[in-house]
Write a protein that holds these residues in place. Structure first.
Motif, PDB file in Angstrom:
ATOM      1  N   GLY A 256      13.194 -11.841  -3.223  1.00 37.53           N
ATOM      2  CA  GLY A 256      13.002 -10.359  -3.491  1.00 37.53           C
ATOM      3  C   GLY A 256      12.076  -9.452  -2.949  1.00 37.53           C
ATOM      4  N   LEU A 257      12.305  -8.181  -2.817  1.00 34.99           N
ATOM      5  CA  LEU A 257      11.576  -7.206  -2.087  1.00 34.99           C
ATOM      6  C   LEU A 257       9.972  -7.534  -2.348  1.00 34.99           C
ATOM      7  N   LEU A 258       9.615  -7.587  -3.536  1.00 31.98           N
ATOM      8  CA  LEU A 258       7.989  -7.876  -3.905  1.00 31.98           C
ATOM      9  C   LEU A 258       7.542  -9.217  -3.258  1.00 31.98           C
ATOM     10  N   SER A 259       8.616 -10.267  -3.397  1.00 30.18           N
ATOM     11  CA  SER A 259       8.269 -11.455  -2.938  1.00 30.18           C
ATOM     12  C   SER A 259       8.110 -11.604  -1.428  1.00 30.18           C
ATOM     13  N   LEU A 260       8.909 -10.716  -0.684  1.00 32.79           N
ATOM     14  CA  LEU A 260       8.562 -10.791   0.894  1.00 32.79           C
ATOM     15  C   LEU A 260       7.504  -9.954   1.099  1.00 32.79           C
ATOM     16  N   LEU A 261       7.029  -8.969   0.180  1.00 30.29           N
ATOM     17  CA  LEU A 261       5.956  -8.189   0.638  1.00 30.29           C
ATOM     18  C   LEU A 261       4.614  -8.991   0.604  1.00 30.29           C
ATOM     19  N   ASP A 262       4.375  -9.990  -0.633  1.00 33.79           N
ATOM     20  CA  ASP A 262       3.588 -10.576  -0.692  1.00 33.79           C
ATOM     21  C   ASP A 262       3.457 -11.847   0.292  1.00 33.79           C
TER      22      ASP A 262
ATOM     23  N   TYR B 179      11.854   5.185   1.318  1.00 33.18           N
ATOM     24  CA  TYR B 179      10.512   4.787   1.196  1.00 33.18           C
ATOM     25  C   TYR B 179       9.936   4.934   2.691  1.00 33.18           C
ATOM     26  N   THR B 180       8.791   5.461   3.047  1.00 30.39           N
ATOM     27  CA  THR B 180       8.276   5.262   4.073  1.00 30.39           C
ATOM     28  C   THR B 180       7.206   3.984   4.062  1.00 30.39           C
ATOM     29  N   ALA B 181       7.423   3.111   5.012  1.00 25.88           N
ATOM     30  CA  ALA B 181       6.645   1.652   4.786  1.00 25.88           C
ATOM     31  C   ALA B 181       5.398   1.735   5.103  1.00 25.88           C
ATOM     32  N   GLY B 182       4.887   2.731   5.827  1.00 26.45           N
ATOM     33  CA  GLY B 182       3.533   2.829   6.454  1.00 26.45           C
ATOM     34  C   GLY B 182       2.483   2.497   5.414  1.00 26.45           C
ATOM     35  N   GLY B 183       1.520   1.530   5.493  1.00 28.14           N
ATOM     36  CA  GLY B 183       0.432   1.231   4.417  1.00 28.14           C
ATOM     37  C   GLY B 183       0.720   0.331   3.224  1.00 28.14           C
ATOM     38  N   PHE B 184       2.279  -0.100   3.295  1.00 29.24           N
ATOM     39  CA  PHE B 184       2.602  -1.014   2.468  1.00 29.24           C
ATOM     40  C   PHE B 184       1.734  -2.203   2.166  1.00 29.24           C
ATOM     41  N   LEU B 185       1.487  -2.798   3.312  1.00 30.66           N
ATOM     42  CA  LEU B 185       0.838  -3.963   3.406  1.00 30.66           C
ATOM     43  C   LEU B 185      -0.761  -3.988   2.956  1.00 30.66           C
ATOM     44  N   GLU B 186      -1.286  -2.875   3.411  1.00 31.88           N
ATOM     45  CA  GLU B 186      -2.747  -2.746   3.228  1.00 31.88           C
ATOM     46  C   GLU B 186      -2.896  -2.243   1.447  1.00 31.88           C
ATOM     47  N   LYS B 187      -2.112  -1.679   1.000  1.00 37.22           N
ATOM     48  CA  LYS B 187      -2.084  -1.211  -0.514  1.00 37.22           C
ATOM     49  C   LYS B 187      -1.556  -2.353  -1.205  1.00 37.22           C
ATOM     50  N   ASN B 188      -0.709  -3.260  -0.843  1.00 33.54           N
ATOM     51  CA  ASN B 188      -0.368  -4.595  -1.345  1.00 33.54           C
ATOM     52  C   ASN B 188      -1.596  -5.720  -1.593  1.00 33.54           C
ATOM     53  N   ARG B 189      -2.314  -5.691  -0.351  1.00 33.59           N
ATOM     54  CA  ARG B 189      -3.466  -6.489  -0.325  1.00 33.59           C
ATOM     55  C   ARG B 189      -4.774  -6.050  -1.288  1.00 33.59           C
ATOM     56  N   ASP B 190      -4.583  -4.782  -1.323  1.00 30.39           N
ATOM     57  CA  ASP B 190      -5.945  -4.165  -2.058  1.00 30.39           C
ATOM     58  C   ASP B 190      -6.974  -4.550  -1.777  1.00 30.39           C
ATOM     59  N   THR B 191      -7.400  -4.731  -0.477  1.00 26.96           N
ATOM     60  CA  THR B 191      -8.612  -5.710  -0.343  1.00 26.96           C
ATOM     61  C   THR B 191      -9.944  -4.850  -0.303  1.00 26.96           C
ATOM     62  N   LEU B 192     -10.878  -5.679  -0.724  1.00 29.05           N
ATOM     63  CA  LEU B 192     -12.332  -5.514  -0.474  1.00 29.05           C
ATOM     64  C   LEU B 192     -13.000  -5.676   0.808  1.00 29.05           C
ATOM     65  N   PRO B 193     -13.932  -4.799   1.466  1.00 27.19           N
ATOM     66  CA  PRO B 193     -14.525  -5.292   2.640  1.00 27.19           C
ATOM     67  C   PRO B 193     -15.517  -6.479   2.306  1.00 27.19           C
ATOM     68  N   ALA B 194     -15.680  -7.502   3.367  1.00 25.45           N
ATOM     69  CA  ALA B 194     -16.235  -8.663   2.991  1.00 25.45           C
ATOM     70  C   ALA B 194     -17.851  -8.280   2.535  1.00 25.45           C
ATOM     71  N   ASN B 195     -18.311  -9.047   1.626  1.00 26.80           N
ATOM     72  CA  ASN B 195     -19.731  -8.835   0.985  1.00 26.80           C
ATOM     73  C   ASN B 195     -20.057  -7.681   0.296  1.00 26.80           C
ATOM     74  N   ILE B 196     -19.053  -6.756  -0.095  1.00 25.02           N
ATOM     75  CA  ILE B 196     -19.312  -5.515  -0.811  1.00 25.02           C
ATOM     76  C   ILE B 196     -19.165  -5.846  -2.271  1.00 25.02           C
ATOM     77  N   ARG B 197     -18.677  -7.031  -2.711  1.00 27.71           N
ATOM     78  CA  ARG B 197     -18.686  -7.246  -4.184  1.00 27.71           C
ATOM     79  C   ARG B 197     -19.978  -7.694  -4.171  1.00 27.71           C
TER      80      ARG B 197
ATOM     81  N   SER C 240      -2.048 -10.113  -5.529  1.00 28.59           N
ATOM     82  CA  SER C 240      -1.818  -8.585  -4.780  1.00 28.59           C
ATOM     83  C   SER C 240      -1.545  -7.576  -5.886  1.00 28.59           C
ATOM     84  N   ALA C 241      -1.577  -6.533  -5.380  1.00 29.89           N
ATOM     85  CA  ALA C 241      -1.363  -5.420  -6.348  1.00 29.89           C
ATOM     86  C   ALA C 241      -0.067  -5.609  -6.837  1.00 29.89           C
ATOM     87  N   GLY C 242       0.998  -5.594  -6.054  1.00 32.47           N
ATOM     88  CA  GLY C 242       2.595  -5.885  -6.412  1.00 32.47           C
ATOM     89  C   GLY C 242       2.701  -7.138  -7.503  1.00 32.47           C
ATOM     90  N   ALA C 243       1.650  -8.131  -7.103  1.00 26.58           N
ATOM     91  CA  ALA C 243       1.996  -9.098  -8.524  1.00 26.58           C
ATOM     92  C   ALA C 243       1.472  -8.853  -9.659  1.00 26.58           C
TER      93      ALA C 243
END
Length: 917
Positions: A297-303, A351-369, A417-420
């Motif tokens: 599926g699309l979300l599985s491939l995105l993850d 859909y514009t695919a720019g930023g899909f991976l970064e938004k799906n990861r929804d990551t925080l910079p290291a050590n910010i937590r 991920s955000a999609g999951a």
């Protein structure tokens, strides 16, 4: 902020017990966090940012470190007109009042707004390349903004800078520092802002659920009504990851709608063995398989692509093109556009695919937590100590597991991920929907220009078609919308047989229907099936019988009234005849009496002889006779005191004397507990600067005593009295025609609310001042003048004079409720007031001296408990020391000069961190 959406999905669960709302719970889905850092043309950021700029006073803006709104990049430097700003100011006051009413603490609200101010300041931090080693650094113009953000977050500036420009990792015991590029630094900055805002938003929802939790027996089953307010189908000029998730949710809801309306209804007809021709409808299940199927599926491939650090948006699009080649609902992007198209049930969306991976990861910079966990702002520490559930919900009471060895990984704090997360939350939502009995409200957009009073027929028809409403109308027209059971139908329409004791069986139902002229209905195995118009026809049959019943009732009532009238006339005539006969009899008797009296007057009357006095001693005085009992009515119950008039004799005892003593003892205990509550929690809050209580505050007087005080006062005259049976207050005022009494409720966050009002107040004084200009619901009568005491005899400050606001009594001392109150001297009211004021003024000066002594100890470096007392009186953000220099640096690079009050506020801050509790 736009004019048609709140940018998140909301599910409200209202829980009932015995037809009464006992609690509520909120669930939020897919908050559009990207709006915090970027807005499309014609749209704005979230509402709260604009409300803060419009609603905060100048002093509060200085406290939070907020400057002119045109300086902030995250709100695009745009603000509203004066009229719009005034409306936003009113909205900000509504938000703050709502937080008070639900029960948010003042310090929590201050910390929340400090974090939001930090999000805005962080957005103004810009980067430029470092010439020496190819890394990046913060530009000189934005150094002040970095200091401001660090101060508002309550962290060290250099630690926040490290999280923005580099990543620290540990490999085989060796610490490795990797510097970011300019794009990576900007992504880190924006991700911190998005995560901080998202967690604040999730914390508000969790806090509301906690404060609104129902207080019922957990074993009692509650009924529930769920209200889902979800975003609609979106197709913009530029569609991103958020639009894909939103349209996926609408695909799932449309599938549920189709299943409920078409499949379940037609399955019911087949189960009842009815002759039915299957209706075809647009089934969107293939689109759901395209988006949600595993593992292709699309979300599985995105993850899958998000798990590869080297993967890019282009490799993701190439993967989609190769996996879905030949799929009827997927189209690759044309030309050089990095994107793809999906043919949804509502139409084709590119859909514009720019930023899909970064938004799906929804990551925080290291050590910010770890940095935010150690923040001096308690709320920020709570937000990043908490864990995130599978559905993306913040759980503040559950601490996340931290593995130090994997802190350098991009997803160490969340495995999904955000999609999951969105897929799991959607699955939970659909489970709730399938277990309920749903009702649908479909909203139709009249035109694409968002203009009022304009209906575009093609736009409306297109929405009716892709929402499945045309098929719904057809199945409702051809199908059987009303399907009552045999028992329900016989009980409701058994009157049509015009006989008693109609059995609730299938045969009775058929007999009822055969007595009518209805056609088109079908009898199933367990119920009857009717068209939508059958209920109207049956109602007409019942109405005809009702009219006949009215005629019968009319004739019978007329006959009964006529019979009663004739009987009444006969009784009146008989009574008149009896009165006439009695009058004639009395007249004849009067004549006889007069004749006898005339005879007695004609005869002579002899004179009586005088009695001579008897000789002998004088008789002694006789004892006084007891008084004759006074007559009593048989309707009045006698008591032991009715005929007891000798005050010297012992009085008889009643049986309820012991009960009366127990009640008096219990009343005394309650009174003492309430006085103790007032002394420990309320006296310092209510007391004025001169050591006296306000003139409107009265002691522990009863409802009747309060009304007697106000009986001859003007309209609106008021007093606040301490309740006798509970810790709290009651507001009494002279209203139109009567005195009105309102309970003042104490909120858990130390706010005062009049029961029935929708506004919370920080103090009793503020409550009184507010209602001196705004009326109290529902009569909307305004408080005018406070009510004082009439004279020394009616003075009710005695309870307040007895209070001792010092330390708690030692063991063996008499408790406050048992201490004797000072006797009231028979002097004027002014002397009494001066005596009470002297006692309270002494307490006030003692408290003031204690505060001054504690301040001197603070200056000498000794930690004292008075810091907590001062902090509890006024909440204050935990600003870092760098905020002092931040405002000066911002002023140097900004065209908007700072106010002198801001400068003085910055200079007043000490070098040490300001951490009032």
């Amino acid at each position: 902020m736009n004019d048609n959406s709140s940018r998140f999905g909301k599910y409200i669960q209202l829980r009932f017990q015995n037809n009464t709302v006992r609690g509520a719970k909120l669930s939020e889905y897919l908050l559009e966090k990207s709006r915090v850092v970027q807005q499309d043309t014609g749209e704005r950021n979230f509402h709260i940012f604009y409300y803060m700029f419009a609603g905060l006073s100048l002093e509060k803006k200085e406290m939070y470190g907020l400057l002119d709104p045109s300086l902030y990049r995250y709100i695009s430097g745009r603000f509203g007109t004066q009229d719009v700003a005034q409306r936003w100011k009113h909205k900000y006051q509504e938000v703050c009042n709502a937080l008070d009413m639900v029960g948010f603490q003042e310090q929590e609200q201050v910390d929340m707004q400090a974090i939001l101010a930090g999000v805005l300041s962080l957005g103004n931090v810009t980067f430029e390349p470092e010439e020496s080693n190819g890394s990046v650094k913060v530009s000189e113009a934005s150094r002040g903004w970095l200091k401001a953000a660090a101060g508002q977050f309550g962290v060290q500036e250099d630690e926040l800078l490290k999280c923005l420009i580099c990543t620290m990792s540990v490999t085989r015991g060796e610490q490795i520092q990797r510097f970011h590029t300019q794009q990576q630094a900007e992504d880190a900055r924006d991700s911190i802002a998005k995560v901080a805002y998202g967690r604040v938003f999730g914390w508000i929802v969790c806090k509301i659920n906690e404060l609104l939790a129902e207080n019922v027996d957990p074993e009692v089953e509650l009924r529930e009504i769920g209200i889902l307010d979800i975003f609609g189908f979106e197709n913009f000029a530029v569609n991103r990851f958020e639009q894909l998730c939103i349209n996926l949710a609408n695909e799932q809801l449309q599938h549920f709608f189709n299943c409920h309306i078409f499949q379940l209804e037609q399955a019911a007809y087949k189960e009842e063995e009815l002759p039915w021709e299957t209706i075809t409808f647009n089934n969107n299940e293939p689109i759901l398989n395209l988006l949600l199927a595993k593992p292709l599926g699309l979300l599985s491939l995105l993850d899958e692509q998000s798990a590869f650090p080297q993967a890019t948006d282009k490799t993701f699009v190439d993967k989609l093109n190769s996996s879905f080649k030949g799929n009827l609902h997927f189209q690759p992007g044309r030309g050089r556009v990095l994107g793809f198209s999906i043919i949804h049930y509502a139409g084709k969306v590119q859909y514009t695919a720019g930023g899909f991976l970064e938004k799906n990861r929804d990551t925080l910079p290291a050590n910010i937590r770890g940095l935010f966990i150690n923040s001096v702002t308690p709320l920020l520490s709570v937000l990043f100590t908490a864990t995130i559930s599978r559905t993306g919900t913040l759980m503040p009471h559950v601490k996340a597991k931290v593995i130090p060895a994997v802190d350098d990984k991009f997803n160490s704090t969340r495995k999904q991920s955000a999609g999951a997360q969105f897929r799991h939350s959607l699955m939970v939502l659909m489970e709730r929907m399938y277990s309920a009995n749903p009702h649908f409200v479909r909203c139709i957009k009249p035109n694409s220009q968002k203009e009022p009073g304009v209906v575009d027929n093609q736009v409306v028809l297109q929405q009716l078609r892709y929402n499945g409403l045309l098929e719904t109308i057809r199945i409702r027209r051809d199908g059987f919308s009303w399907r009552p059971s045999f028992e329900e139908f016989a009980e409701r329409y058994g009157i049509l047989l015009v006989k008693v004791d109609v059995s609730l069986t299938k045969e009775s139902c058929l007999e009822i229907l055969q007595s009518t002229e209805l056609t088109g209905w079908i009898c199933g195995k367990s119920r009857l099936f009717f068209k939508y118009w059958h209920q109207e026809q049956l109602a007409k049959y019942v109405e005809r019988l009702e009219r006949a019943a009215v005629v019968i009732q009319k004739v019978f009532r007329g006959f009964r009234c006529k019979k009663s009238y004739l009987k009444l006339v006969a009784e009146l005539r008989a009574q008149a005849q009896r009165l006439q006969e009695e009058a004639e009899r009395e007249r004849s008797q009067q004549l006889v009496v007069e004749a006898e009296a005339q005879k007695r007057i004609s005869l002579p009357v002899p004179m009586p002889r005088k009695r001579r006095p008897q000789p002998g001693p004088h008789p002694p005085d006789k004892p006084p006779q007891p008084p004759v009992p006074r007559p009593r009515s048989k309707l009045t119950e006698s008591t032991p005191f009715d005929n007891f008039l000798d005050p010297s004799a012992p009085r008889p005892l009643l049986r309820t004397e012991e009960q009366t003593g127990e009640e008096a003892k219990m009343r005394k205990l309650k009174r003492g507990a309430t006085l103790r509550w007032f002394k420990e929690t309320q006296a310092q809050k209510v007391m004025q600067d001169d050591g006296a209580f306000p003139s409107w505050l009265h002691g522990m007087i009863s409802r009747r005593e309060a009304e007697n005080l106000l009986i001859d006062k003007p309209l609106g005259c008021f007093l606040v009295r301490i309740s006798q049976s509970r810790p709290g207050y009651t507001l009494t005022y002279r209203g139109e025609g009567r005195c009105r009494h309102y309970m003042i409720e104490m909120q858990p966050n130390a706010r005062y609310v009049i029961l029935g009002e929708d506004r919370a107040h920080a103090s009793l004084t503020e409550l009184v001042r507010y209602h001196q200009s705004v009326g109290i619901q529902p009569f909307m009568e305004i408080l005018t003048v406070p009510c004082g005491q009439k004279s020394s005899e009616s003075l009710d400050y005695e309870d307040l004079e007895c209070l001792r606001l010092g330390p708690p009594a030692a063991e063996g001392e008499t408790p406050p409720e048992e201490q004797p109150c000072p006797s009231r001297p028979s002097t004027s009211r002014s002397a009494l007031q001066s005596g009470a004021a002297a006692v309270l003024r002494h307490v006030w000066f003692r408290r003031t001296n204690n505060c001054q002594n504690q301040q001197s100890l603070d200056k000498s470096g000794t930690k004292a408990s008075s810091v907590q007392e001062r902090g509890s009186q006024r909440a204050f953000p935990r600003l870092h020391s760098s905020i002092r220099l931040a405002m000066q640096e911002i002023q140097q690079f900004s065209s908007v000069p700072l106010n002198t009050s801001v400068q003085s506020c910055c200079q007043a801050l000490s070098i040490e961190d300001v951490e009032p509790n």
